[in-house]
Motif scaffolding. Structure first.
Motif, PDB file in Angstrom:
ATOM      1  N   LEU A   1      35.705  34.668  10.744  1.00 24.06           N
ATOM      2  CA  LEU A   1      34.386  34.172  11.132  1.00 24.06           C
ATOM      3  C   LEU A   1      33.379  34.571  10.069  1.00 24.06           C
ATOM      4  CD1 LEU A   1      33.090  32.767  13.665  1.00 24.06           C
ATOM      5  CD2 LEU A   1      32.591  35.059  14.535  1.00 24.06           C
ATOM      6  N   ALA A   2      32.462  33.660   9.740  1.00 25.76           N
ATOM      7  CA  ALA A   2      31.390  33.966   8.789  1.00 25.76           C
ATOM      8  C   ALA A   2      30.053  33.998   9.512  1.00 25.76           C
ATOM      9  CB  ALA A   2      31.353  32.927   7.677  1.00 25.76           C
ATOM     10  N   LEU A   3      29.136  34.815   9.000  1.00 26.64           N
ATOM     11  CA  LEU A   3      27.769  34.909   9.518  1.00 26.64           C
ATOM     12  C   LEU A   3      26.826  34.481   8.406  1.00 26.64           C
ATOM     13  CD1 LEU A   3      28.033  38.423  11.225  1.00 26.64           C
ATOM     14  CD2 LEU A   3      28.333  36.197  12.292  1.00 26.64           C
ATOM     15  N   ASN A   4      26.005  33.469   8.674  1.00 23.76           N
ATOM     16  CA  ASN A   4      25.110  32.918   7.650  1.00 23.76           C
ATOM     17  C   ASN A   4      23.730  32.699   8.263  1.00 23.76           C
ATOM     18  OD1 ASN A   4      24.346  31.940   5.150  1.00 23.76           O
ATOM     19  ND2 ASN A   4      25.171  29.890   5.496  1.00 23.76           N
ATOM     20  N   LEU A   5      23.145  33.767   8.791  1.00 29.57           N
ATOM     21  CA  LEU A   5      21.866  33.664   9.482  1.00 29.57           C
ATOM     22  C   LEU A   5      20.713  33.586   8.487  1.00 29.57           C
ATOM     23  CD1 LEU A   5      22.289  36.240  12.403  1.00 29.57           C
ATOM     24  CD2 LEU A   5      23.074  33.871  12.239  1.00 29.57           C
ATOM     25  N   ARG A   6      19.660  32.851   8.863  1.00 36.75           N
ATOM     26  CA  ARG A   6      18.424  32.783   8.085  1.00 36.75           C
ATOM     27  C   ARG A   6      17.250  32.712   9.057  1.00 36.75           C
ATOM     28  NH1 ARG A   6      21.953  32.657   4.619  1.00 36.75           N
ATOM     29  NH2 ARG A   6      21.802  31.811   2.531  1.00 36.75           N
ATOM     30  N   TRP A   7      16.319  33.647   8.910  1.00 36.62           N
ATOM     31  CA  TRP A   7      15.078  33.561   9.671  1.00 36.62           C
ATOM     32  C   TRP A   7      14.041  34.493   9.069  1.00 36.62           C
ATOM     33  CZ3 TRP A   7      12.999  30.154  12.654  1.00 36.62           C
ATOM     34  CH2 TRP A   7      11.845  30.485  13.368  1.00 36.62           C
ATOM     35  N   PRO A   8      12.927  33.955   8.587  1.00 29.01           N
ATOM     36  CA  PRO A   8      12.679  32.510   8.488  1.00 29.01           C
ATOM     37  C   PRO A   8      13.404  31.911   7.297  1.00 29.01           C
ATOM     38  CG  PRO A   8      10.822  33.715   7.604  1.00 29.01           C
ATOM     39  CD  PRO A   8      11.765  34.758   8.151  1.00 29.01           C
ATOM     40  N   SER A   9      13.631  30.613   7.354  1.00 35.87           N
ATOM     41  CA  SER A   9      14.254  29.916   6.237  1.00 35.87           C
ATOM     42  C   SER A   9      13.208  29.660   5.153  1.00 35.87           C
ATOM     43  CB  SER A   9      14.834  28.581   6.724  1.00 35.87           C
ATOM     44  OG  SER A   9      15.176  27.760   5.622  1.00 35.87           O
ATOM     45  N   ALA A  10      13.660  29.720   3.896  1.00 41.01           N
ATOM     46  CA  ALA A  10      12.779  29.396   2.763  1.00 41.01           C
ATOM     47  C   ALA A  10      12.898  27.929   2.372  1.00 41.01           C
ATOM     48  CB  ALA A  10      13.119  30.280   1.571  1.00 41.01           C
ATOM     49  N   GLY A  11      13.541  27.123   3.232  1.00 38.80           N
ATOM     50  CA  GLY A  11      13.714  25.717   2.916  1.00 38.80           C
ATOM     51  C   GLY A  11      14.904  25.452   2.016  1.00 38.80           C
ATOM     52  N   GLU A  12      15.781  26.468   1.873  1.00 38.51           N
ATOM     53  CA  GLU A  12      16.916  26.337   0.976  1.00 38.51           C
ATOM     54  C   GLU A  12      18.092  25.618   1.640  1.00 38.51           C
ATOM     55  OE1 GLU A  12      17.915  29.783   3.561  1.00 38.51           O
ATOM     56  OE2 GLU A  12      16.113  28.906   2.698  1.00 38.51           O
ATOM     57  N   ALA A  13      18.843  24.869   0.837  1.00 37.48           N
ATOM     58  CA  ALA A  13      20.177  24.443   1.243  1.00 37.48           C
ATOM     59  C   ALA A  13      21.131  25.572   0.866  1.00 37.48           C
ATOM     60  CB  ALA A  13      20.561  23.148   0.539  1.00 37.48           C
ATOM     61  N   SER A  14      22.166  25.771   1.644  1.00 41.04           N
ATOM     62  CA  SER A  14      22.960  26.988   1.526  1.00 41.04           C
ATOM     63  C   SER A  14      24.241  26.777   0.735  1.00 41.04           C
ATOM     64  CB  SER A  14      23.301  27.526   2.923  1.00 41.04           C
ATOM     65  OG  SER A  14      24.138  28.663   2.827  1.00 41.04           O
ATOM     66  N   GLY A  15      24.286  27.353  -0.463  1.00 40.94           N
ATOM     67  CA  GLY A  15      25.533  27.366  -1.214  1.00 40.94           C
ATOM     68  C   GLY A  15      26.591  28.204  -0.526  1.00 40.94           C
ATOM     69  N   ALA A  16      26.160  29.277   0.142  1.00 44.08           N
ATOM     70  CA  ALA A  16      27.113  30.102   0.894  1.00 44.08           C
ATOM     71  C   ALA A  16      27.800  29.280   1.976  1.00 44.08           C
ATOM     72  CB  ALA A  16      26.400  31.299   1.497  1.00 44.08           C
ATOM     73  N   GLN A  17      27.040  28.389   2.629  1.00 44.54           N
ATOM     74  CA  GLN A  17      27.650  27.585   3.681  1.00 44.54           C
ATOM     75  C   GLN A  17      28.693  26.624   3.122  1.00 44.54           C
ATOM     76  OE1 GLN A  17      27.289  28.093   7.016  1.00 44.54           O
ATOM     77  NE2 GLN A  17      29.101  26.796   6.893  1.00 44.54           N
ATOM     78  N   LEU A  18      28.415  26.044   1.966  1.00 46.85           N
ATOM     79  CA  LEU A  18      29.408  25.171   1.347  1.00 46.85           C
ATOM     80  C   LEU A  18      30.666  25.963   1.000  1.00 46.85           C
ATOM     81  CD1 LEU A  18      27.275  22.880  -1.007  1.00 46.85           C
ATOM     82  CD2 LEU A  18      27.602  22.786   1.480  1.00 46.85           C
ATOM     83  N   ARG A  19      30.477  27.185   0.574  1.00 38.68           N
ATOM     84  CA  ARG A  19      31.618  28.054   0.261  1.00 38.68           C
ATOM     85  C   ARG A  19      32.453  28.313   1.518  1.00 38.68           C
ATOM     86  NH1 ARG A  19      32.360  31.543  -3.927  1.00 38.68           N
ATOM     87  NH2 ARG A  19      30.217  31.258  -4.642  1.00 38.68           N
ATOM     88  N   PHE A  20      31.775  28.594   2.640  1.00 34.09           N
ATOM     89  CA  PHE A  20      32.509  28.846   3.887  1.00 34.09           C
ATOM     90  C   PHE A  20      33.251  27.590   4.342  1.00 34.09           C
ATOM     91  CE2 PHE A  20      28.983  32.108   4.859  1.00 34.09           C
ATOM     92  CZ  PHE A  20      29.690  33.104   4.195  1.00 34.09           C
ATOM     93  N   TRP A  21      32.586  26.438   4.268  1.00 34.80           N
ATOM     94  CA  TRP A  21      33.241  25.197   4.658  1.00 34.80           C
ATOM     95  C   TRP A  21      34.432  24.904   3.747  1.00 34.80           C
ATOM     96  CZ3 TRP A  21      28.143  22.006   5.433  1.00 34.80           C
ATOM     97  CH2 TRP A  21      27.733  22.103   6.778  1.00 34.80           C
ATOM     98  N   ASN A  22      34.312  25.217   2.475  1.00 32.62           N
ATOM     99  CA  ASN A  22      35.417  24.972   1.553  1.00 32.62           C
ATOM    100  C   ASN A  22      36.676  25.709   1.990  1.00 32.62           C
ATOM    101  OD1 ASN A  22      36.470  23.856  -0.965  1.00 32.62           O
ATOM    102  ND2 ASN A  22      36.391  25.940  -1.765  1.00 32.62           N
ATOM    103  N   HIS A  23      36.485  26.832   2.660  1.00 30.31           N
ATOM    104  CA  HIS A  23      37.625  27.621   3.150  1.00 30.31           C
ATOM    105  C   HIS A  23      37.852  27.439   4.649  1.00 30.31           C
ATOM    106  CE1 HIS A  23      38.550  29.798  -0.581  1.00 30.31           C
ATOM    107  NE2 HIS A  23      37.253  29.686  -0.817  1.00 30.31           N
TER     108      HIS A  23
END
Length: 441
Positions: A290-312
């Protein structure tokens, strides 16, 4: 088409650098590309694919940029990697690739390097209104943190002054921040690897009686990454002895973090790995459940970390905010900012009791990654976008030229009628140079 791209490059410890490395094959197939960096050290794997040149912002040979069809500037919110890029972008306008909508901290850190920083900073905030000026005064007097001022005043317009176009991976947030944006904009998903180079979809399982292994990774200094709150939630979870949290990435004060983990009695439940190589991080993702990728508040970024998690194919818990909230409902596990601890506990309990149902979200995320985030998709979108930038550039200087001509005429002290005639003549000449037809009187 010849392109210059000013950007961080590996081994710089920022995901923007990794993003460029991942999409280089797709870009180099479509463009005659030169990468520009202000760092002495660049991974050899990069220079084997494309030309890499070094620059010093105060010592540029602008002819090098004039020979390109377009100049692109990769801009994030970390001044260590992006302040020098902005220095060039302001002097030689091009297309800004905005990785964050909130760039307040970058703007302040860039001004901090120059004389009269406080005065310049307040001039910047004056453009945002009285509330922003009060925020700035409170920050300069030490009464509030810069991150709190930034959350209320993202300064999304700041890197786009004079820009010929903008690329966003979170266009909805950028349009919300800049509703009157009038330069060409490309809204396209954050690119990952070419489809052929993505990891194969991975079925994951979890055996009850073992510890469920979780992962949080990336640049973890920002409070928006919620690392403290994750630790608090873990300490309060009734079944915490069944969980193991891996923390991989840069933290500001490792000793303080280790002390906090000890105080919460989580030494058995948390492992600190520090910054990991790509190979070791990949190995850690493959063993995690399981991965944890919390953001609050968000800076309006798209998440490279999330793409990495989805890749795996890694099921991921995210905050329902910003870019994350706009992703497919069935590809992620959701946390509300108002119920952060309760939602984390709910997902952890579900993972321990019925992991297979959570694992399916990771596989759906892997499919979505291939459908929307292939590097070829970004390269093709950029190819289609650049002609609109070229068309805009041909007329972008008309307004500034007309304004400059007006100021010059005012200094001549001509009568009102003569001034208007000369201003109209200047406008017609500028428009003719730009290939614009119309009445100017």
């Amino acid at each position: 088409m010849k392109l210059n791209l000013f950007t961080p490059l590996p081994p710089a410890r920022t995901d923007v650098a990794q993003c460029v490395a991942r999409m280089l094959p797709a870009l180099s197939e479509r463009f005659d590309l030169t990468l520009w960096t202000d760092r002495e050290r660049v991974d050899r794997s990069i220079s084997k694919v494309v030309r890499v040149r070094r620059y010093r912002p105060g010592d540029m040979d602008w002819r090098d940029l004039n020979y390109a069809d377009c100049n692109l500037y990769n801009v994030g919110n970390d001044a260590r990697f992006h302040a020098s890029i902005m220095d060039v972008a302001f002097r030689f306008p091009g297309v800004v690739i905005m990785h964050d909508v909130c760039v307040h901290e970058l703007a302040y850190a860039t001004l901090e390097r120059k004389p009269a920083c406080a005065a310049r900073y307040m001039e910047l905030l004056a453009r945002c209104g009285a509330d922003a000026q009060r925020d700035g005064t409170a920050f300069l007097e030490g009464r509030v943190a810069l991150r709190d001022v930034a959350a209320r005043n993202p300064l999304a317009w700041w890197p786009l002054q004079g820009a010929l176009g903008v690329v966003s991976h979170n266009g909805a947030a950028l349009r919300e921040a800049l509703p009157s944006l009038d330069i060409p904009m490309l809204d396209t998903p954050l690119p990952w690897l070419p489809r052929a180079d993505m990891a194969a979809p991975m079925g994951r399982g979890f055996r009850r009686g073992k510890r469920l292994e979780m992962l949080v990774c990336g640049f973890l200094n920002s409070p928006s990454r919620r690392l403290d709150e994750i630790l608090d939630a873990l300490a309060a979870f009734p079944r915490r002895d069944e969980l193991l949290l891996h923390v991989a990435g840069h933290v500001k004060d490792g000793a303080a973090l280790a002390g906090r983990i000890g105080k919460l009695r989580l030494a058995r439940n948390v492992r600190l790995h520090g910054y990991l190589s790509e190979r070791r991080l990949r190995s850690l993702m493959e063993r995690s459940h399981l991965a944890l990728n919390l953001r609050w508040p968000s800076a309006g970024e798209a998440s490279g970390a999330q793409l990495r998690f989805w890749n795996h194919s890694l099921p991921t818990i995210v905050t329902r905010t910003g870019w994350y909230a706009r992703q497919p409902e069935d590809c992620l596990l959701w946390v509300s900012p108002e119920r952060e601890t309760e939602d984390l506990h709910r997902h952890w309990a579900a993972a321990l009791d019925d992991y297979d149902s959570l694992a399916r979200t990771g596989l759906r995320g892997r499919q979505f990654l291939e459908e929307r985030h292939g590097a070829e998709i970004f390269a093709d979108a950029l190819t289609d976008f650049l002609p609109s930038v070229d068309a805009y550039r041909s007329r972008a200087f008309v307004g500034p030229l007309a304004e400059r001509a007006g100021r010059a005429l005012g200094r001549l002290g001509l009568g009102e009628g003569a001034g208007e005639m000369l201003a109209a003549s200047a406008a017609r000449a500028a428009a003719s140079m730009a290939g614009i037809r119309g009445e100017f009187s």
